[in-house]
Motif scaffolding. Structure first.
Motif, PDB file in Angstrom:
ATOM      1  N   UNK A   8       0.841  -1.198   0.000  1.00 41.94           N
ATOM      2  CA  UNK A   8       0.000   0.000   0.000  1.00 41.94           C
ATOM      3  C   UNK A   8       0.876   1.249   0.000  1.00 41.94           C
ATOM      4  N   UNK A   9       1.872   1.269   0.884  1.00 41.89           N
ATOM      5  CA  UNK A   9       2.755   2.428   0.970  1.00 41.89           C
ATOM      6  C   UNK A   9       3.549   2.651  -0.304  1.00 41.89           C
ATOM      7  N   UNK A  10       4.021   1.560  -0.908  1.00 40.72           N
ATOM      8  CA  UNK A  10       4.814   1.673  -2.132  1.00 40.72           C
ATOM      9  C   UNK A  10       3.973   2.247  -3.263  1.00 40.72           C
ATOM     10  N   UNK A  11       2.751   1.739  -3.403  1.00 36.09           N
ATOM     11  CA  UNK A  11       1.883   2.225  -4.469  1.00 36.09           C
ATOM     12  C   UNK A  11       1.547   3.701  -4.287  1.00 36.09           C
ATOM     13  N   UNK A  12       1.325   4.117  -3.042  1.00 31.83           N
ATOM     14  CA  UNK A  12       0.934   5.496  -2.790  1.00 31.83           C
ATOM     15  C   UNK A  12       2.117   6.460  -2.785  1.00 31.83           C
ATOM     16  N   UNK A  13       3.320   5.910  -2.928  1.00 34.52           N
ATOM     17  CA  UNK A  13       4.489   6.797  -3.009  1.00 34.52           C
ATOM     18  C   UNK A  13       4.757   7.248  -4.439  1.00 34.52           C
ATOM     19  N   UNK A  14       4.081   6.643  -5.419  1.00 34.71           N
ATOM     20  CA  UNK A  14       4.388   6.945  -6.821  1.00 34.71           C
ATOM     21  C   UNK A  14       4.192   8.415  -7.197  1.00 34.71           C
ATOM     22  N   UNK A  15       3.152   9.121  -6.686  1.00 40.29           N
ATOM     23  CA  UNK A  15       3.058  10.545  -7.035  1.00 40.29           C
ATOM     24  C   UNK A  15       4.260  11.343  -6.555  1.00 40.29           C
ATOM     25  N   UNK A  16       4.795  10.965  -5.377  1.00 39.77           N
ATOM     26  CA  UNK A  16       5.955  11.680  -4.848  1.00 39.77           C
ATOM     27  C   UNK A  16       7.209  11.348  -5.668  1.00 39.77           C
ATOM     28  N   UNK A  17       7.310  10.088  -6.102  1.00 39.93           N
ATOM     29  CA  UNK A  17       8.445   9.693  -6.931  1.00 39.93           C
ATOM     30  C   UNK A  17       8.435  10.503  -8.225  1.00 39.93           C
ATOM     31  N   UNK A  18       7.263  10.592  -8.860  1.00 31.80           N
ATOM     32  CA  UNK A  18       7.156  11.371 -10.099  1.00 31.80           C
ATOM     33  C   UNK A  18       7.465  12.841  -9.868  1.00 31.80           C
TER      34      UNK A  18
END
Length: 437
Positions: A8-18
């Motif tokens: 869950x945390x990994x998936x929701x980190x994608x906007x921050x990664x981008x």
């Protein structure tokens, strides 16, 4: 911890990664951080950021290491006005301490053991004569010798290295055209470099969780004005005050945000960058640019911003009277006195859903993260009103919203009043995003 929490945390980190890919981030670590047992985890996190495409500059200090070498050599360690006095005979001790730390950091950033998080990273670390310095000189009758201040940053040189994928390592040393070397404050180096590079962030590591109030509680967000008031009223002195001043100075010179986080907390760097609440204290400039509720005086700026989009059919037309009536629903991005972004939140409490509307960013300031900042503020407002979903009607920006977690929905799933007023001729698509609490 649930076994799926990491997913869950990994998936929701994608906007921050981008949001951080391709951006410049300056990290500022003192000698205390480099001597702490958690340094290896910070190194691993730096490696991860580099692999995600973040452009990294690492400014480091060496105060305890210099003090140790001076003690060993039987030389006095003199501090005046928060600065070390550096006579010429002490420079060999300074160079020795800084040189060993630089070599140590390079070795740690070069690790690639099969069973380590850095396996296959192949990080290039580069340093050099990238900081020009000048002497502090004589202050209040004290000759500071080879203690200096930043005079100029080699922006082209550093950017060239960052463009080539290098991590740039900046020791607390500067050089003059006369060939002299100066002992610098690493806080000064980090703040000046972040401003000169127009960095997205300056991240400063400290022994605390961040900036603490008088009761010892973490302060999560401060504007520059609030931070300077904190320095004055709380009487913050010593190292904590120096760090907060460095954060303020960077923001006042144009850095979007400065963050003060703990070097002893494992994962503090990633938590600060890739979660909503972060781990430490964020300082942002309140004069240069800010997101705030709209005021009556903003109406002209909002109309000027949205009218071209209305003419293109991207936004629904709003009269000045309607805008004035609904102004309390709006937030704006103000940059140096001008409105460069806006959005409105229309709540439907019975359905626990809100509409993101009249979302606009000046063309000159797009592709710089301001849209994401506005969306984050609207989401925060919606959660504060007890809403658990956010929807948007759009005709031309579908992919932008989908990339940020919005999913397609049907017109008949809109709240009753919105469904009844839906313009079928406009044929807007509906997208919805669930808001995590």
């Amino acid at each position: 911890m649930d076994s799926n929490d990491w997913l869950h945390g990994f998936r929701h980190s994608s906007p921050y990664i981008n949001a951080h890919r391709g951006r410049t981030v300056v990290l500022s670590l003192g000698g205390e951080a480099l001597a702490h047992g958690n340094l290896i985890h910070i190194i691993h996190d730096i490696t991860l950021l580099s692999s995600l495409g973040v452009r990294l500059v690492l400014a480091f200090g060496a105060r305890p290491q210099i003090r140790e070498r001076l003690d060993r050599a039987g030389l006095p360690s003199r501090i005046e006005d928060g600065l070390r006095v550096t006579p010429e005979e002490q420079m060999p001790s300074v160079i020795d301490a800084v040189g060993q730390l630089r070599a140590y950091l390079e070795s740690q950033l070069s690790m690639g053991l099969v069973n380590s998080p850095m396996h296959g990273a192949r990080i290039r670390v580069t340093s050099g004569n990238l900081i020009a310095a000048r002497p502090v000189g004589v202050l209040n009758g004290v000759d500071f010798g080879h203690t200096g201040r930043v005079r100029r940053v080699d922006v082209a040189g550093i950017n060239g290295l960052l463009d080539a994928g290098h991590i740039v390592l900046l020791p607390p040393l500067g050089y003059s055209p006369t060939g002299d070397m100066f002992n610098l404050s690493y806080e000064d180096v980090g703040s000046h470099v972040a401003a000169a590079l127009e960095a997205e962030k300056l991240i400063i590591f400290t022994g605390e969780t961040g900036v603490l109030d008088t009761d010892g509680h973490l302060i999560r967000e401060l504007t520059v004005g609030q931070a300077r008031q904190q320095l004055h009223e709380a009487g913050m002195a010593g190292h904590a005050g120096d760090l907060l001043r460095a954060a303020c100075d960077a923001c006042a010179r144009g850095v979007r945000r400065s963050h003060i986080i703990s070097y002893s907390h494992d994962g503090a760097l990633l938590e600060e960058l890739f979660t909503r609440d972060g781990s430490g204290t964020m300082v942002s400039d309140d004069n240069y640019e800010q997101i705030r509720p709209a005021r009556v005086g903003d109406m002209g700026g909002i109309l000027e911003l949205i009218q071209p989009l209305e003419e293109q059919g991207i936004l629904v037309r709003r009269s000045e009277d309607r805008l004035e009536t609904e102004l309390d629903r709006f937030i704006v991005v103000e940059r140096d006195g001008s409105i460069v972004g806006c959005a409105a939140l229309y709540a439907y409490p019975a359905d626990k859903v809100g509409e993101l509307s009249c979302f606009a960013v000046d063309q000159q300031y797009r592709r710089s993260g301001r849209g994401d900042d506005i969306l984050a503020m609207i989401e925060k407002m919606a959660r504060g009103q007890g809403l658990d979903r956010l929807f948007v009607l759009t005709t031309q920006t579908e992919h932008w919203f989908r990339e940020r977690g919005f999913v397609p929905s049907r017109v008949d799933e809109l709240p009753g009043p919105k469904y009844e007023g839906y313009d079928s001729q406009r044929n807007s698509k509906v997208f919805v995003k669930a808001l995590g609490q």
